[in-house]
Design a protein around this motif. Structure first.
Motif, PDB file in Angstrom:
ATOM      1  N   CYS A  38     -25.164 -60.235 -23.606  1.00 41.97           N
ATOM      2  CA  CYS A  38     -25.064 -59.746 -22.235  1.00 41.97           C
ATOM      3  C   CYS A  38     -26.436 -59.227 -21.831  1.00 41.97           C
ATOM      4  O   CYS A  38     -27.103 -58.541 -22.617  1.00 41.97           O
ATOM      5  N   ILE A  39     -26.843 -59.541 -20.624  1.00 45.17           N
ATOM      6  CA  ILE A  39     -28.149 -59.094 -20.134  1.00 45.17           C
ATOM      7  C   ILE A  39     -27.915 -58.012 -19.097  1.00 45.17           C
ATOM      8  O   ILE A  39     -27.452 -58.281 -17.985  1.00 45.17           O
ATOM      9  N   VAL A  40     -28.194 -56.794 -19.466  1.00 41.89           N
ATOM     10  CA  VAL A  40     -28.129 -55.576 -18.662  1.00 41.89           C
ATOM     11  C   VAL A  40     -26.709 -55.236 -18.194  1.00 41.89           C
ATOM     12  O   VAL A  40     -26.269 -54.112 -18.347  1.00 41.89           O
ATOM     13  N   PHE A  41     -25.981 -56.172 -17.611  1.00 41.29           N
ATOM     14  CA  PHE A  41     -24.646 -55.903 -17.085  1.00 41.29           C
ATOM     15  C   PHE A  41     -23.601 -56.704 -17.856  1.00 41.29           C
ATOM     16  O   PHE A  41     -23.862 -57.824 -18.282  1.00 41.29           O
ATOM     17  N   ILE A  62     -37.092 -63.741 -12.270  1.00 39.14           N
ATOM     18  CA  ILE A  62     -37.069 -62.305 -11.983  1.00 39.14           C
ATOM     19  C   ILE A  62     -38.399 -61.674 -12.369  1.00 39.14           C
ATOM     20  O   ILE A  62     -38.964 -60.861 -11.622  1.00 39.14           O
ATOM     21  N   ALA A  63     -38.929 -62.024 -13.526  1.00 35.64           N
ATOM     22  CA  ALA A  63     -40.223 -61.483 -13.957  1.00 35.64           C
ATOM     23  C   ALA A  63     -41.341 -61.955 -13.028  1.00 35.64           C
ATOM     24  O   ALA A  63     -42.261 -61.189 -12.712  1.00 35.64           O
ATOM     25  N   MET A  64     -41.275 -63.195 -12.578  1.00 39.27           N
ATOM     26  CA  MET A  64     -42.254 -63.691 -11.607  1.00 39.27           C
ATOM     27  C   MET A  64     -42.137 -62.906 -10.297  1.00 39.27           C
ATOM     28  O   MET A  64     -43.146 -62.602  -9.648  1.00 39.27           O
ATOM     29  N   GLY A  65     -40.919 -62.566  -9.923  1.00 39.15           N
ATOM     30  CA  GLY A  65     -40.695 -61.775  -8.711  1.00 39.15           C
ATOM     31  C   GLY A  65     -41.367 -60.421  -8.770  1.00 39.15           C
ATOM     32  O   GLY A  65     -41.863 -59.910  -7.761  1.00 39.15           O
ATOM     33  N   TYR A  66     -41.394 -59.829  -9.956  1.00 44.37           N
ATOM     34  CA  TYR A  66     -42.085 -58.543 -10.108  1.00 44.37           C
ATOM     35  C   TYR A  66     -43.570 -58.702  -9.793  1.00 44.37           C
ATOM     36  O   TYR A  66     -44.163 -57.880  -9.088  1.00 44.37           O
ATOM     37  N   GLU A  67     -44.180 -59.756 -10.300  1.00 50.63           N
ATOM     38  CA  GLU A  67     -45.597 -59.993 -10.012  1.00 50.63           C
ATOM     39  C   GLU A  67     -45.806 -60.299  -8.530  1.00 50.63           C
ATOM     40  O   GLU A  67     -46.826 -59.907  -7.949  1.00 50.63           O
ATOM     41  N   ALA A  68     -44.856 -60.985  -7.906  1.00 52.34           N
ATOM     42  CA  ALA A  68     -44.943 -61.250  -6.465  1.00 52.34           C
ATOM     43  C   ALA A  68     -44.876 -59.938  -5.684  1.00 52.34           C
ATOM     44  O   ALA A  68     -45.617 -59.747  -4.708  1.00 52.34           O
ATOM     45  N   LEU A  69     -44.012 -59.033  -6.095  1.00 60.50           N
ATOM     46  CA  LEU A  69     -43.916 -57.728  -5.441  1.00 60.50           C
ATOM     47  C   LEU A  69     -45.216 -56.941  -5.585  1.00 60.50           C
ATOM     48  O   LEU A  69     -45.694 -56.326  -4.629  1.00 60.50           O
ATOM     49  N   ARG A  70     -45.794 -56.982  -6.775  1.00 58.46           N
ATOM     50  CA  ARG A  70     -47.072 -56.292  -6.980  1.00 58.46           C
ATOM     51  C   ARG A  70     -48.166 -56.886  -6.087  1.00 58.46           C
ATOM     52  O   ARG A  70     -48.956 -56.158  -5.480  1.00 58.46           O
ATOM     53  N   ALA A  71     -48.192 -58.220  -5.977  1.00 60.97           N
ATOM     54  CA  ALA A  71     -49.192 -58.874  -5.125  1.00 60.97           C
ATOM     55  C   ALA A  71     -48.965 -58.517  -3.658  1.00 60.97           C
ATOM     56  O   ALA A  71     -49.928 -58.258  -2.914  1.00 60.97           O
ATOM     57  N   THR A  72     -47.712 -58.467  -3.235  1.00 63.64           N
ATOM     58  CA  THR A  72     -47.390 -58.085  -1.861  1.00 63.64           C
ATOM     59  C   THR A  72     -47.853 -56.662  -1.579  1.00 63.64           C
ATOM     60  O   THR A  72     -48.418 -56.384  -0.515  1.00 63.64           O
ATOM     61  N   SER A  73     -47.639 -55.773  -2.522  1.00 64.92           N
ATOM     62  CA  SER A  73     -48.073 -54.382  -2.360  1.00 64.92           C
ATOM     63  C   SER A  73     -49.590 -54.289  -2.237  1.00 64.92           C
ATOM     64  O   SER A  73     -50.112 -53.560  -1.390  1.00 64.92           O
ATOM     65  N   ARG A  74     -50.303 -55.041  -3.063  1.00 65.68           N
ATOM     66  CA  ARG A  74     -51.772 -55.022  -2.990  1.00 65.68           C
ATOM     67  C   ARG A  74     -52.264 -55.596  -1.668  1.00 65.68           C
ATOM     68  O   ARG A  74     -53.182 -55.042  -1.045  1.00 65.68           O
ATOM     69  N   THR A  75     -51.650 -56.658  -1.207  1.00 68.51           N
ATOM     70  CA  THR A  75     -52.035 -57.261   0.067  1.00 68.51           C
ATOM     71  C   THR A  75     -51.774 -56.293   1.212  1.00 68.51           C
ATOM     72  O   THR A  75     -52.604 -56.141   2.112  1.00 68.51           O
ATOM     73  N   PHE A 137     -35.718 -56.738 -21.339  1.00 69.35           N
ATOM     74  CA  PHE A 137     -36.488 -56.953 -22.568  1.00 69.35           C
ATOM     75  C   PHE A 137     -35.807 -56.272 -23.748  1.00 69.35           C
ATOM     76  O   PHE A 137     -35.826 -56.776 -24.867  1.00 69.35           O
ATOM     77  N   MET A 138     -35.190 -55.120 -23.487  1.00 68.25           N
ATOM     78  CA  MET A 138     -34.585 -54.331 -24.559  1.00 68.25           C
ATOM     79  C   MET A 138     -33.228 -54.860 -25.025  1.00 68.25           C
ATOM     80  O   MET A 138     -32.524 -54.176 -25.772  1.00 68.25           O
ATOM     81  N   VAL A 146     -39.038 -63.749 -24.708  1.00 68.09           N
ATOM     82  CA  VAL A 146     -39.969 -64.837 -24.376  1.00 68.09           C
ATOM     83  C   VAL A 146     -39.868 -65.163 -22.884  1.00 68.09           C
ATOM     84  O   VAL A 146     -40.883 -65.378 -22.214  1.00 68.09           O
ATOM     85  N   ALA A 147     -38.653 -65.174 -22.334  1.00 63.83           N
ATOM     86  CA  ALA A 147     -38.465 -65.480 -20.913  1.00 63.83           C
ATOM     87  C   ALA A 147     -39.139 -64.429 -20.031  1.00 63.83           C
ATOM     88  O   ALA A 147     -39.782 -64.764 -19.027  1.00 63.83           O
ATOM     89  N   VAL A 148     -39.019 -63.142 -20.389  1.00 71.69           N
ATOM     90  CA  VAL A 148     -39.684 -62.079 -19.619  1.00 71.69           C
ATOM     91  C   VAL A 148     -41.195 -62.266 -19.683  1.00 71.69           C
ATOM     92  O   VAL A 148     -41.895 -62.193 -18.663  1.00 71.69           O
TER      93      VAL A 148
END
Length: 172
Positions: A38-41, A62-75, A137-138, A146-148
């Motif tokens: 089970c992953i988180v839920f 989902i992990a790629m989305g985190y990097e997209a959010l960080r890039a959006t914040s920087r922009t 990850f945990m 590996v996916a994360v």
């Protein structure tokens, strides 16, 4: 008192569907085993190989989305910084052709306050996202780990072309 005639079928599960063999497995040690993962839920319960593959792709995205959010914040921070620097300040700086478009009555101080609120929201969202990824990850499952990591790599490759690869903290 003789209880042999009582119906206990609703109280105990002695096999069949829904018993212990279909419960979420939570390993506290590194493993490659995906049985009852089970992953988180508990609703994100992986029971089949196709389910595992779809879930791993989802984790990468989902992990790629985190990097997209960080890039959006920087922009956003870069664009708002340019607007703040060109906005009239509270001392009554005159409005010229180079002054950015502002709503009537809006000045440097108003823009700074509003942008700080939005940056604070983006910061909180990034932290929430980072800690949720940490929980993914945990699971201590090698495939999920590996996916994360693959998602972080691909996300940085796609969205982080103008940023440093170093981070200030380990979690976010």
């Amino acid at each position: 008192m003789d209880h042999s005639q009582m119906d206990h079928s609703g109280h105990m599960d002695h096999g069949g569907g829904g018993g212990m063999e279909d419960m979420c497995s939570m390993s506290m040690l590194f493993t490659w085993d995906t049985t009852n993962l089970c992953i988180v839920f508990k609703q994100w319960h992986i029971r089949t190989t196709p389910g595992l593959i779809v879930s791993l792709i989802a984790v990468v995205l989902i992990a790629m989305g985190y990097e997209a959010l960080r890039a959006t914040s920087r922009t956003y921070e870069k664009s708002i910084q340019a607007r703040v620097e060109s906005a009239p300040n509270a001392s009554g700086q005159p409005v010229t052709e180079t002054t950015s478009f502002l709503r009537p009555g809006q000045n440097h101080s108003d823009l700074t306050r509003r942008s700080h609120l939005i940056k604070s929201f983006l910061y909180g969202l990034q932290n929430f996202y980072a800690f949720m990824l940490m929980l993914v990850f945990m699971t201590y499952n090698g495939w999920v780990m590996v996916a994360v990591s693959l998602g972080a790599f691909l996300g940085y490759y796609v969205f982080g072309d103008h940023t440093s690869a170093t981070k200030e903290t380990a979690c976010h």
